[in-house]
Design a protein around this motif. Structure first.
Motif, PDB file in Angstrom:
ATOM      1  N   TRP A 108     -14.441 -76.131  33.001  1.00 21.34           N
ATOM      2  CA  TRP A 108     -15.209 -75.527  34.093  1.00 21.34           C
ATOM      3  C   TRP A 108     -16.120 -74.419  33.584  1.00 21.34           C
ATOM      4  CZ3 TRP A 108     -16.181 -77.834  38.382  1.00 21.34           C
ATOM      5  CH2 TRP A 108     -15.277 -78.777  38.892  1.00 21.34           C
ATOM      6  N   PHE A 109     -15.654 -73.655  32.587  1.00 11.10           N
ATOM      7  CA  PHE A 109     -16.526 -72.633  32.006  1.00 11.10           C
ATOM      8  C   PHE A 109     -17.779 -73.276  31.415  1.00 11.10           C
ATOM      9  CE2 PHE A 109     -12.635 -69.743  31.022  1.00 11.10           C
ATOM     10  CZ  PHE A 109     -12.696 -69.204  32.294  1.00 11.10           C
ATOM     11  N   ARG A 110     -17.596 -74.421  30.748  1.00  7.40           N
ATOM     12  CA  ARG A 110     -18.743 -75.068  30.117  1.00  7.40           C
ATOM     13  C   ARG A 110     -19.741 -75.564  31.168  1.00  7.40           C
ATOM     14  NH1 ARG A 110     -19.713 -76.473  25.152  1.00  7.40           N
ATOM     15  NH2 ARG A 110     -17.530 -76.311  24.506  1.00  7.40           N
ATOM     16  N   LYS A 111     -19.228 -76.118  32.268  1.00  5.22           N
ATOM     17  CA  LYS A 111     -20.135 -76.584  33.326  1.00  5.22           C
ATOM     18  C   LYS A 111     -21.025 -75.438  33.805  1.00  5.22           C
ATOM     19  CE  LYS A 111     -17.022 -80.161  35.222  1.00  5.22           C
ATOM     20  NZ  LYS A 111     -17.862 -81.370  35.125  1.00  5.22           N
ATOM     21  N   ALA A 112     -20.404 -74.275  34.011  1.00  2.00           N
ATOM     22  CA  ALA A 112     -21.165 -73.118  34.490  1.00  2.00           C
ATOM     23  C   ALA A 112     -22.040 -72.536  33.388  1.00  2.00           C
ATOM     24  CB  ALA A 112     -20.221 -72.052  35.035  1.00  2.00           C
ATOM     25  N   ALA A 113     -21.516 -72.496  32.163  1.00  2.00           N
ATOM     26  CA  ALA A 113     -22.269 -71.937  31.040  1.00  2.00           C
ATOM     27  C   ALA A 113     -23.525 -72.757  30.770  1.00  2.00           C
ATOM     28  CB  ALA A 113     -21.391 -71.883  29.788  1.00  2.00           C
ATOM     29  N   ASP A 114     -23.414 -74.065  30.895  1.00  2.00           N
ATOM     30  CA  ASP A 114     -24.565 -74.936  30.658  1.00  2.00           C
ATOM     31  C   ASP A 114     -25.661 -74.731  31.698  1.00  2.00           C
ATOM     32  OD1 ASP A 114     -23.528 -76.051  28.363  1.00  2.00           O
ATOM     33  OD2 ASP A 114     -22.720 -77.837  29.348  1.00  2.00           O
ATOM     34  N   GLN A 115     -25.288 -74.127  32.828  1.00  2.00           N
ATOM     35  CA  GLN A 115     -26.289 -73.792  33.847  1.00  2.00           C
ATOM     36  C   GLN A 115     -26.887 -72.396  33.631  1.00  2.00           C
ATOM     37  OE1 GLN A 115     -25.737 -75.090  38.022  1.00  2.00           O
ATOM     38  NE2 GLN A 115     -23.618 -75.482  37.441  1.00  2.00           N
ATOM     39  N   GLY A 116     -26.421 -71.732  32.572  1.00  6.44           N
ATOM     40  CA  GLY A 116     -26.967 -70.422  32.255  1.00  6.44           C
ATOM     41  C   GLY A 116     -26.241 -69.262  32.892  1.00  6.44           C
ATOM     42  N   ALA A 118     -24.038 -66.275  32.968  1.00  4.92           N
ATOM     43  CA  ALA A 118     -23.672 -65.405  31.853  1.00  4.92           C
ATOM     44  C   ALA A 118     -22.164 -65.187  31.738  1.00  4.92           C
ATOM     45  CB  ALA A 118     -24.386 -64.059  31.981  1.00  4.92           C
ATOM     46  N   HIS A 119     -21.475 -64.989  32.849  1.00  7.17           N
ATOM     47  CA  HIS A 119     -20.044 -64.691  32.749  1.00  7.17           C
ATOM     48  C   HIS A 119     -19.277 -65.901  32.231  1.00  7.17           C
ATOM     49  CE1 HIS A 119     -16.598 -62.181  33.308  1.00  7.17           C
ATOM     50  NE2 HIS A 119     -16.004 -63.054  34.099  1.00  7.17           N
ATOM     51  N   ALA A 120     -19.702 -67.099  32.593  1.00  9.40           N
ATOM     52  CA  ALA A 120     -19.065 -68.295  32.055  1.00  9.40           C
ATOM     53  C   ALA A 120     -19.362 -68.434  30.566  1.00  9.40           C
ATOM     54  CB  ALA A 120     -19.549 -69.531  32.807  1.00  9.40           C
ATOM     55  N   GLN A 121     -20.565 -68.095  30.154  1.00  9.26           N
ATOM     56  CA  GLN A 121     -20.901 -68.124  28.731  1.00  9.26           C
ATOM     57  C   GLN A 121     -20.016 -67.152  27.958  1.00  9.26           C
ATOM     58  OE1 GLN A 121     -25.049 -67.159  29.161  1.00  9.26           O
ATOM     59  NE2 GLN A 121     -25.681 -69.304  29.207  1.00  9.26           N
ATOM     60  N   PHE A 122     -19.783 -65.975  28.527  1.00  8.37           N
ATOM     61  CA  PHE A 122     -18.890 -64.996  27.904  1.00  8.37           C
ATOM     62  C   PHE A 122     -17.470 -65.545  27.796  1.00  8.37           C
ATOM     63  CE2 PHE A 122     -15.776 -61.572  28.744  1.00  8.37           C
ATOM     64  CZ  PHE A 122     -15.906 -60.861  27.563  1.00  8.37           C
ATOM     65  N   ASN A 123     -16.963 -66.147  28.888  1.00  9.38           N
ATOM     66  CA  ASN A 123     -15.609 -66.687  28.862  1.00  9.38           C
ATOM     67  C   ASN A 123     -15.471 -67.815  27.847  1.00  9.38           C
ATOM     68  OD1 ASN A 123     -14.626 -64.939  30.807  1.00  9.38           O
ATOM     69  ND2 ASN A 123     -14.977 -66.336  32.503  1.00  9.38           N
ATOM     70  N   LEU A 124     -16.491 -68.654  27.748  1.00  3.63           N
ATOM     71  CA  LEU A 124     -16.453 -69.744  26.784  1.00  3.63           C
ATOM     72  C   LEU A 124     -16.471 -69.194  25.356  1.00  3.63           C
ATOM     73  CD1 LEU A 124     -16.395 -72.845  26.681  1.00  3.63           C
ATOM     74  CD2 LEU A 124     -18.885 -72.808  26.648  1.00  3.63           C
ATOM     75  N   TRP A 145     -22.506 -68.287  22.082  1.00  7.15           N
ATOM     76  CA  TRP A 145     -22.329 -68.098  23.528  1.00  7.15           C
ATOM     77  C   TRP A 145     -22.367 -66.628  23.912  1.00  7.15           C
ATOM     78  CZ3 TRP A 145     -23.372 -71.757  26.724  1.00  7.15           C
ATOM     79  CH2 TRP A 145     -23.226 -73.094  26.323  1.00  7.15           C
ATOM     80  N   TYR A 146     -21.829 -65.748  23.055  1.00  4.83           N
ATOM     81  CA  TYR A 146     -21.968 -64.314  23.329  1.00  4.83           C
ATOM     82  C   TYR A 146     -23.447 -63.941  23.419  1.00  4.83           C
ATOM     83  CZ  TYR A 146     -17.044 -63.051  22.392  1.00  4.83           C
ATOM     84  OH  TYR A 146     -15.674 -62.917  22.442  1.00  4.83           O
ATOM     85  N   ARG A 147     -24.252 -64.493  22.520  1.00  7.25           N
ATOM     86  CA  ARG A 147     -25.664 -64.134  22.499  1.00  7.25           C
ATOM     87  C   ARG A 147     -26.374 -64.597  23.772  1.00  7.25           C
ATOM     88  NH1 ARG A 147     -28.353 -62.378  18.370  1.00  7.25           N
ATOM     89  NH2 ARG A 147     -26.924 -63.280  16.847  1.00  7.25           N
ATOM     90  N   LYS A 148     -26.037 -65.808  24.233  1.00 12.44           N
ATOM     91  CA  LYS A 148     -26.658 -66.314  25.460  1.00 12.44           C
ATOM     92  C   LYS A 148     -26.368 -65.370  26.630  1.00 12.44           C
ATOM     93  CE  LYS A 148     -26.388 -71.257  24.228  1.00 12.44           C
ATOM     94  NZ  LYS A 148     -27.805 -71.636  24.331  1.00 12.44           N
ATOM     95  N   ALA A 149     -25.100 -64.918  26.712  1.00 12.57           N
ATOM     96  CA  ALA A 149     -24.738 -63.999  27.797  1.00 12.57           C
ATOM     97  C   ALA A 149     -25.327 -62.615  27.577  1.00 12.57           C
ATOM     98  CB  ALA A 149     -23.219 -63.906  27.925  1.00 12.57           C
ATOM     99  N   ALA A 150     -25.290 -62.146  26.325  1.00 10.25           N
ATOM    100  CA  ALA A 150     -25.800 -60.806  26.010  1.00 10.25           C
ATOM    101  C   ALA A 150     -27.291 -60.709  26.302  1.00 10.25           C
ATOM    102  CB  ALA A 150     -25.531 -60.482  24.544  1.00 10.25           C
TER     103      ALA A 150
END
Length: 211
Positions: A108-116, A118-124, A145-150
């Motif tokens: 589920w984190f990846r589904k949200a992270a792939d949509q951009g 940030a908090h899901a990208q951090f969790n992933l 993934w940290y960089r995408k969220a940062a």
């Protein structure tokens, strides 16, 4: 209307609202719940997401992890990234009648992270850093993934990215870049980053004057 009540009765993360004693506010809270539920039952995903949060945190109605999961799932199945991330957290912690599952949390984190989101990208990123949820341990993927969220301004991701530069995990070691990311997070009030920046000052690292 919900945010007005939230500011008035919020006690902090993971705590329900203060008890609403004012009669006008009780009526207002009931009306907010009614409208939010009506919208959610019409499959409006944002209302489903908010109603899930309200059940999870006990905001104007009884706290219920099970109902939080039910509403978050409805929104998540419609592609709402925030609800997908929240559902991932519920799987990670085994809440709301869900089995504890790092693998489903990561999914589920990846589904949200792939949509951009940030908090899901951090969790992933955290899961890659620790090698959890069936994911390989990978400092390089954690950094990615940290960089995408940062880059979206997520303060915890900015702090953790600073840590990776400080210790050279998944990136070339760089005190200067560590300081840069610690400062970005510290300027947003992130306590761990403020502490990390203070340590860099104490040690005179990253181009900072020793203090």
């Amino acid at each position: 209307r919900h945010l007005v009540l939230h500011r008035r009765y919020y006690q902090g993360d993971d705590k329900p609202w203060h008890r609403i004693r004012n009669a006008d506010d009780r009526r207002e809270a009931a009306e907010v719940v009614r409208m939010m539920t009506e919208a959610a039952e019409q499959e409006y995903s944002l209302a489903q997401y908010f109603l899930g949060n309200m059940h999870r945190d006990g905001e104007g109605l009884p706290q219920s992890d099970a109902l939080a999961v039910a509403w978050h799932r409805k929104a998540a199945d419609q592609g709402d990234a925030q609800a997908q991330c929240n559902l991932g957290v519920m799987y990670k912690d085994g809440r709301g009648g869900l089995p504890q599952s790092g693998a489903l949390a990561a999914e589920w984190f990846r589904k949200a992270a792939d949509q951009g989101y940030a908090h899901a990208q951090f969790n992933l990123a955290l899961m890659y850093e620790d090698g959890k949820g069936g994911l390989p341990q990978s400092d390089a993927l954690a950094v990615e993934w940290y960089r995408k969220a940062a880059d979206q301004g997520h303060p915890d991701a900015q702090n953790n990215l600073g840590v990776t530069y400080k210790h050279g995990r998944g990136v070339p070691q760089s005190d200067a870049l560590a300081v840069e990311w610690f400062r970005k997070a510290a300027d947003q009030g992130e306590a761990q980053a403020q502490s990390n920046l203070g340590i860099m000052y104490q040690q005179g690292r990253g181009g900072l004057p020793q203090s």
